[in-house]
Design a protein around this motif. Structure first.
Motif, short mmCIF file in Angstrom:
data_model
loop_
_atom_site.label_atom_id
_atom_site.label_comp_id
_atom_site.label_asym_id
_atom_site.label_seq_id
_atom_site.Cartn_x
_atom_site.Cartn_y
_atom_site.Cartn_z
N PHE A 182 33.64 35.07 40.02
CA PHE A 182 35.05 34.72 39.79
C PHE A 182 35.35 33.27 40.19
O PHE A 182 36.51 32.84 40.14
N CYS A 183 34.33 32.52 40.64
CA CYS A 183 34.53 31.09 40.98
C CYS A 183 34.41 30.25 39.72
O CYS A 183 35.34 29.54 39.34
N THR A 184 33.23 30.32 39.07
CA THR A 184 33.03 29.54 37.85
C THR A 184 33.79 30.24 36.71
O THR A 184 34.29 31.34 36.87
N ASP A 185 33.84 29.56 35.54
CA ASP A 185 34.69 30.06 34.47
C ASP A 185 34.33 31.49 34.05
O ASP A 185 33.15 31.80 33.85
N ASN A 186 35.34 32.32 33.92
CA ASN A 186 35.14 33.73 33.60
C ASN A 186 36.42 34.27 32.97
O ASN A 186 37.49 33.72 33.17
N ALA A 187 36.29 35.39 32.24
CA ALA A 187 37.47 35.96 31.59
C ALA A 187 38.20 36.95 32.50
O ALA A 187 39.33 37.35 32.19
N ALA A 188 37.58 37.35 33.62
CA ALA A 188 38.26 38.29 34.52
C ALA A 188 39.52 37.63 35.09
O ALA A 188 40.57 38.26 35.20
N MET A 189 39.41 36.36 35.43
CA MET A 189 40.60 35.66 35.98
C MET A 189 41.70 35.53 34.92
O MET A 189 42.89 35.54 35.24
#
Ligand code: KG4
Ligand code: ZN
Length: 334
Positions: A300-307
């Motif tokens: 959840f730090c680097t780019d992700n769709a969960a955020m």
């Protein structure tokens, strides 16, 4: 209230992501990286757009299958509107618009920088409100006051380079290639902090990293004149020293903001928050200044769709929907 199923898309830079949430519960989080950029030493926007175009359908398909739901159960679709690279944003935006139209469901736009902060609302325990979040990514460095889900107020930011850029440009000077942050992190773990790089004196809660970049450049140039093998012989110590300076600049600003605002709930976010020295030093500051500290899990730090999905969930609750005439915005503000 009826359960909500939200599909979220992230395509702002060089990772294609899709996630599915059932209410605030993450059911799947798929990311496809793009290797095409490494040989160019940075993200090539045109190549990124083409790779997103190739990846988006398989990534969404996998996210839906992993979530073990049926496409028809999805109540809303969310996408990153900006900030980011225009071509990559267009791919995600257009996909989401088409999906919303075809399935007759609402469309939710999400600000990528707000989403990095909102990653903390996936985690348990969550920071208590209000909290301060330092978001450091490849293009932005921000201190954000968080008063509630979606209630994010920018209180400081970089005047020139971002912290991630400082990592990436330093890695380039050291011949480590792209993406530089993780490489400096790996080397730095094996080294000692012994080269003194300067901390800029910037008023308030703003940052500046361009002076540090220049100082590193001249230092390496001067040392190479004396010893052509300087980089190879000191690589681990150089990386340890550079990353320590970048993250101490970030934490010293957080310290100032925490003291002035009287807030001791302190979070970090964005790609740079994956840095091991940053996480370690955050703990040290936390002990010293009696902060409760929060670093997201690595995915959840680097780019992700969960955020993007968790941000969309709170917007869904508020019925903050957008219409099909929406267009992406490369410089969308927080
Ligand atoms: O948030 P992010 O994945 O994408 C953007 O929104 O820009 O951040 C990417 C940045 C890059 O500059 C990358 O070098 C840096 O985060 N980064 C790191 C680490 N992992 C990623 N920097 C330092 N240490 C790491 N472990
Ligand atoms: Zn990002």
């Amino acid at each position: 209230m009826k359960d909500s199923y939200i599909l979220a898309i992230e395509s702002s830079c060089d990772d294609t992501g899709a996630s599915v949430f059932k209410n605030e519960i993450l059911l799947s989080n798929i990311v496809a990286g793009q290797d095409v950029h490494s040989e160019w030493g940075g993200v090539v926007p045109e190549l990124a757009s083409r790779a997103h175009h190739q990846h988006i359908i398989p990534v969404v398909d996998k996210a839906i299958k992993t979530a073990r739901i049926d496409k028809d159960q999805i109540n809303a679709i969310a996408f990153t509107r900006g900030p980011g690279l225009m071509g990559p944003l267009l791919v995600g935006t257009q996909f989401a618009k088409a999906f919303a139209l075809a399935n007759d469901i609402p469309l939710i736009e999400v600000n990528h920088m707000q989403a990095h902060v909102m990653a903390h609302f996936i985690e348990d325990p969550k920071p208590k409100l209000p909290f301060l979040c330092l978001t450091a990514s490849g293009g932005h460095t921000q201190i954000v006051l968080v008063e509630g889900p979606l209630k994010t107020k920018l209180i400081g930011q970089t005047r020139d380079d971002a912290a991630g850029e400082a990592f990436d440009k330093s890695a380039k000077l050291l011949g480590l290639g792209y993406p530089g942050g993780p490489k400096i992190d790996q080397w730095g773990k094996k080294g000692n902090i012994r080269f003194p790089f300067p901390e800029p004196n910037v008023a308030g809660y703003d940052f500046s990293f361009s002076g540090l970049k220049t100082a590193i450049m001249y230092f390496i140039r001067d040392e190479l004149e004396k010893d052509p093998g300087f980089i190879q012989n000191n690589l681990a110590d150089l990386c340890a020293s550079i990353q320590n300076r970048i993250v101490s600049i970030l934490l010293n600003k957080l310290k100032r903001a925490s003291k002035d605002l009287g807030i001791k709930e302190i979070a970090i976010a964005g790609g740079v928050s994956a840095n091991s020295r940053f996480r370690e030093l955050l703990e040290e500051y936390g002990k010293k200044y009696e902060w409760n500290t929060y670093s997201p899990r690595f995915q959840f730090c680097t780019d992700n769709a969960a955020m993007i999905g968790i941000t969309a969930y709170y917007k869904y609750l508020n019925k903050e929907f957008t219409d099909l005439s929406i267009t992406p915005s490369a410089r969308l503000k927080l």
